[in-house]
Design an enzyme around this catalytic site. Structure first.
Site, short mmCIF file in Angstrom:
data_model
loop_
_atom_site.label_atom_id
_atom_site.label_comp_id
_atom_site.label_asym_id
_atom_site.label_seq_id
_atom_site.Cartn_x
_atom_site.Cartn_y
_atom_site.Cartn_z
N LEU A 103 0.84 -1.19 0.00
CA LEU A 103 0.00 0.00 0.00
C LEU A 103 0.88 1.24 0.00
O LEU A 103 1.64 1.47 0.95
CB LEU A 103 -0.90 0.03 1.23
N GLY A 191 1.53 4.19 4.63
CA GLY A 191 2.38 3.28 3.86
C GLY A 191 2.62 1.96 4.58
O GLY A 191 3.06 1.94 5.72
N SER A 192 2.33 0.84 3.92
CA SER A 192 2.37 -0.44 4.63
C SER A 192 2.22 -1.61 3.66
O SER A 192 2.27 -1.44 2.45
CB SER A 192 1.26 -0.47 5.67
N ARG A 193 2.00 -2.80 4.24
CA ARG A 193 1.75 -3.99 3.45
C ARG A 193 0.75 -4.88 4.17
O ARG A 193 0.72 -4.92 5.40
CB ARG A 193 3.07 -4.75 3.23
#
Length: 229
Positions: A103, A191-193
């Site tokens: 993301l 911001g990430s996954r």
């Protein structure tokens, strides 16, 4: 996507997790404009608009099928293949097919349930804040892992992973909660996954580079276990 649909996506109501940031940015703009000669007005406005966009929480419509796994997040698939699920979930050490969705700060960051079922375990682990697109981020980064038992008894895992900028993982469900595919269950800030570990008898349908829409895009088809042998 039509122009109206695009506008609705951009101006969707914000997730509650974004309210402190939105209110704070608006307060800075007001104070800067009225009391400090205006030098903080535009930075406050820009920050507020960014937060309104980042924390947007659009409605999603899951497909009317019960034999599929949905994307747990918006973003782009950066990895897809066998991997062992987080040990803290107690799902064994046999590799499962894992789909990793990265993301960016421009994606919707609300996480959604991939299937119907019951949340059987939630485990949070602190860690580093490496670039979430890296494979080692699944082990080294701060994460929150969930195990969900589907109605047919199979288990699926979803992992929220903090990224280079993200510093806060929020999860709104608890162990024992009954959930449905497409339900919101958390958000990761900035911001990430999000990874999903498929259960036995799942046929992956997502490819690296594919764009996901959380709660709508089908990432796998669930086959009867006997049929997958």
């Amino acid at each position: 996507m039509s122009l109206i649909s695009s506008i609705r996506l951009v101006v969707a109501k914000p997730h509650p997790a974004g309210r402190p940031f939105i209110i704070g940015g608006a307060a800075v703009a007001v104070v800067g404009g009225l009391l400090l000669g205006g030098w903080l007005f535009w930075p406050g406005v820009i920050f507020t608009l960014f937060c309104l966009y980042f924390f947007r929480d659009p409605e999603r419509v899951p497909p009317p099928r019960g034999n599929v796994v949905l994307a747990p997040a918006d973003g782009r698939v950066v990895m897809a293949g066998p991997a062992v699920p987080p040990v803290e979930l107690g799902l064994g050490d046999a590799p499962r097919y894992r789909i990793c969705i990265f993301l960016s700060v421009l994606d919707v960051h609300v996480n959604r349930m991939p299937v119907d079922g019951v949340v059987t375990r939630i485990s949070y682990r602190s860690g580093a804040f490496l670039n979430a697109s890296l494979d080692k981020a699944s082990v080294d980064n701060e994460r929150n892992a969930l195990a969900i038992r589907m109605t047919d008894g199979r288990d699926i895992a979803v992992v929220q992973i903090a990224g280079l900028i993200a510093r806060r993982i929020l999860c709104h469900v608890r162990e024992g909660d009954q959930v449905q595919a497409g339900d919101r269950f958390g958000i990761i800030r900035f911001g990430s996954r999000t990874d999903v570990y498929l259960p036995e008898g799942a046929r992956p349908l997502a490819s690296v580079g594919q764009l996901m829409i959380g709660g709508e895009t089908v990432v796998a088809e669930l086959l009867p276990v006997a049929a997958s042998a």
